[in-house]
Design a protein around this motif. Structure first.
Motif, PDB file in Angstrom:
ATOM      1  N   MET A  27      -3.152   3.398  -5.897  1.00  0.00           N
ATOM      2  CA  MET A  27      -2.018   2.635  -5.374  1.00  0.00           C
ATOM      3  C   MET A  27      -2.540   1.363  -4.722  1.00  0.00           C
ATOM      4  N   GLU A  28      -1.969   0.267  -5.115  1.00  0.00           N
ATOM      5  CA  GLU A  28      -2.389  -1.012  -4.552  1.00  0.00           C
ATOM      6  C   GLU A  28      -1.748  -1.248  -3.185  1.00  0.00           C
ATOM      7  N   ASN A  29      -0.456  -1.114  -3.117  1.00  0.00           N
ATOM      8  CA  ASN A  29       0.270  -1.240  -1.846  1.00  0.00           C
ATOM      9  C   ASN A  29       0.813   0.130  -1.478  1.00  0.00           C
ATOM     10  N   PHE A  30       0.390   0.642  -0.334  1.00  0.00           N
ATOM     11  CA  PHE A  30       0.861   1.956   0.070  1.00  0.00           C
ATOM     12  C   PHE A  30       1.179   1.953   1.557  1.00  0.00           C
ATOM     13  N   VAL A  31       1.932   2.952   1.952  1.00  0.00           N
ATOM     14  CA  VAL A  31       2.265   3.204   3.357  1.00  0.00           C
ATOM     15  C   VAL A  31       1.926   4.658   3.631  1.00  0.00           C
TER      16      VAL A  31
END
Length: 168
Positions: free
Chosen positions: A1-5
């Motif tokens: 995942m490139e952008n994760f939370v």
């Protein structure tokens, strides 16, 4: 995942990484949390929490205590990197470090039974009957979910209060 939370669900007491489709959009964060009305809370100088603004409501079955924040939080909580001055990014701390700041809580009722040697009205012995219920708050650090496997579980503390007592 490139952008994760990191996404915390107080109902299941799980903490996991989730993909953030659009880091420039509050709507993407709202979708993850499942609420149209969200509030931003500072986690630290480099991170922000997004919570359901209307999460605390009647019929609440679980909530989260965030270390250093004065009120409980309810519903899902998203942890993102950034302070809002630029687009949000993935957290720069580990999930384990972040999880240490949360306690997932749920109310639990424990029955208290009438002892066998206790007499009730008119001399009737009702051994095993429920005399009262005690309520307590079960507090747990979140379960870390990585690649479908859960890691670490610990009960931190329990607070007990009397809920009701039967009248004789």
């Amino acid at each position: 995942m490139e952008n994760f939370v990191y996404l915390l669900d107080s109902d299941t007491a799980t903490f996991r990484a989730a993909e953030l489709c659009d880091r420039n959009s509050i709507a993407a964060i709202s979708d993850l949390i499942g609420s149209d009305l969200i509030q931003m809370i500072r986690f630290d100088d480099m991170h922000s929490l997004f919570v359901d603004e209307e999460g605390l409501r009647a019929g609440l079955t679980s909530f989260t205590i965030f270390d250093g924040y004065p009120t409980p939080l309810a519903g899902k909580i998203a942890l993102l990197g950034g302070d809002g001055s630029q687009p949000y990014c993935s957290p720069t701390i580990t999930m384990t470090e972040a999880a240490r700041r949360f306690q997932c809580c749920r109310p639990v009722f424990d029955p208290v039974f009438v002892p066998a040697d206790q007499m009730g009205q008119k001399g009737l012995v009702v051994a095993g009957a429920v005399e009262t219920l005690h309520a307590r708050i079960d507090r747990r650090t979140p379960l870390l979910v990585r690649d479908g496997a859960t890691m670490k579980f610990e009960i931190r503390e329990t607070n007990r209060i009397a809920l009701f007592t039967s009248v004789r």
